[in-house]
Design a protein around this motif. Structure first.
Motif, PDB file in Angstrom:
ATOM      1  N   SER A  16       0.778  -1.160   0.023  1.00  0.00           N
ATOM      2  CA  SER A  16       0.158  -0.013   0.050  1.00  0.00           C
ATOM      3  C   SER A  16       0.975   1.385   0.040  1.00  0.00           C
ATOM      4  O   SER A  16       0.165   2.398  -0.081  1.00  0.00           O
ATOM      5  CB  SER A  16      -1.020   0.027   1.433  1.00  0.00           C
ATOM      6  N   ILE A  17       2.231   1.199   0.213  1.00  0.00           N
ATOM      7  CA  ILE A  17       3.150   2.475   0.217  1.00  0.00           C
ATOM      8  C   ILE A  17       3.449   2.545  -1.256  1.00  0.00           C
ATOM      9  O   ILE A  17       4.015   3.553  -1.413  1.00  0.00           O
ATOM     10  CB  ILE A  17       4.029   2.114   1.341  1.00  0.00           C
ATOM     11  N   ILE A  18       3.476   1.727  -2.014  1.00  0.00           N
ATOM     12  CA  ILE A  18       4.008   1.869  -3.410  1.00  0.00           C
ATOM     13  C   ILE A  18       3.321   3.075  -4.022  1.00  0.00           C
ATOM     14  O   ILE A  18       3.939   4.000  -4.819  1.00  0.00           O
ATOM     15  CB  ILE A  18       3.650   0.750  -4.303  1.00  0.00           C
ATOM     16  N   PRO A  19       1.889   3.312  -4.098  1.00  0.00           N
ATOM     17  CA  PRO A  19       1.544   4.692  -4.609  1.00  0.00           C
ATOM     18  C   PRO A  19       1.993   5.856  -4.084  1.00  0.00           C
ATOM     19  O   PRO A  19       2.108   6.707  -5.004  1.00  0.00           O
ATOM     20  CB  PRO A  19      -0.149   4.534  -4.384  1.00  0.00           C
ATOM     21  N   ILE A  20       2.139   5.936  -2.879  1.00  0.00           N
ATOM     22  CA  ILE A  20       2.809   6.981  -2.333  1.00  0.00           C
ATOM     23  C   ILE A  20       4.270   7.476  -2.818  1.00  0.00           C
ATOM     24  O   ILE A  20       4.555   8.667  -2.986  1.00  0.00           O
ATOM     25  CB  ILE A  20       2.901   6.975  -0.662  1.00  0.00           C
ATOM     26  N   ILE A  21       5.078   6.540  -2.977  1.00  0.00           N
ATOM     27  CA  ILE A  21       6.355   6.572  -3.512  1.00  0.00           C
ATOM     28  C   ILE A  21       5.991   6.995  -4.963  1.00  0.00           C
ATOM     29  O   ILE A  21       6.825   8.025  -5.632  1.00  0.00           O
ATOM     30  CB  ILE A  21       7.025   5.300  -3.573  1.00  0.00           C
ATOM     31  N   MET A  47      -2.952  -3.712 -10.305  1.00  0.00           N
ATOM     32  CA  MET A  47      -2.915  -2.377  -9.395  1.00  0.00           C
ATOM     33  C   MET A  47      -1.595  -1.880  -9.925  1.00  0.00           C
ATOM     34  O   MET A  47      -1.472  -0.515 -10.184  1.00  0.00           O
ATOM     35  CB  MET A  47      -2.811  -2.369  -8.049  1.00  0.00           C
ATOM     36  N   MET A  48      -0.487  -2.519  -9.967  1.00  0.00           N
ATOM     37  CA  MET A  48       0.984  -2.199 -10.229  1.00  0.00           C
ATOM     38  C   MET A  48       0.983  -1.755 -11.726  1.00  0.00           C
ATOM     39  O   MET A  48       1.650  -0.561 -12.104  1.00  0.00           O
ATOM     40  CB  MET A  48       2.108  -3.098  -9.847  1.00  0.00           C
ATOM     41  N   LEU A  49       0.326  -2.334 -12.507  1.00  0.00           N
ATOM     42  CA  LEU A  49       0.331  -2.183 -13.888  1.00  0.00           C
ATOM     43  C   LEU A  49      -0.377  -0.759 -14.245  1.00  0.00           C
ATOM     44  O   LEU A  49       0.114   0.220 -14.963  1.00  0.00           O
ATOM     45  CB  LEU A  49      -0.384  -3.223 -14.804  1.00  0.00           C
ATOM     46  N   ILE A  50      -1.674  -0.551 -13.694  1.00  0.00           N
ATOM     47  CA  ILE A  50      -2.166   0.645 -13.875  1.00  0.00           C
ATOM     48  C   ILE A  50      -1.347   1.976 -13.308  1.00  0.00           C
ATOM     49  O   ILE A  50      -1.334   2.871 -13.727  1.00  0.00           O
ATOM     50  CB  ILE A  50      -3.519   0.472 -13.215  1.00  0.00           C
TER      51      ILE A  50
END
Length: 103
Positions: free
Chosen positions: A3-8, A80-83
């Motif tokens: 869940s921290i990946i979008p913040i980065i 989610m990662m692809l998008i």
């Protein structure tokens, strides 16, 4: 942790703006600066800023929805990662066009 990946990824968009700001600051010459260069630099900053804004909104929406969905099922992470990667590409395209405009 996923869940921290979008913040980065959203933080990277701010770095794009910083890169454009430093490049434009180095291009300013007090003795030889005209309207054409000024408008090109304005367009460069707007291009990077608005592209990063659109990418940030997309990353925020996908990050929120994806983080909630990961709590229910782990298989959603790859999608989610692809998008998120495609949303980040919008900001990268804005950076590339801004660098071309600043020449």
């Amino acid at each position: 942790m996923p869940s921290i990946i979008p913040i980065i990824m959203a933080g990277i968009l701010g770095i794009y703006g910083l890169i454009v700001a430093v490049i434009l600051n180095q291009k300013i010459d007090k003795n030889n600066y005209n309207y054409q260069k000024g408008y090109a630099h304005l367009a460069s900053g707007l291009c990077c800023g608005l592209a990063s804004l659109a990418a940030g909104i997309a990353i925020g929406v996908v990050g929120e929805t994806g983080s909630r969905a990961i709590g229910l099922q782990d298989k959603v992470f790859v999608g989610m990662m692809l998008i998120l990667i495609f949303a980040e590409a919008l900001g990268l395209y804005g950076l590339i066009v801004a660098l071309i405009l600043s020449q």
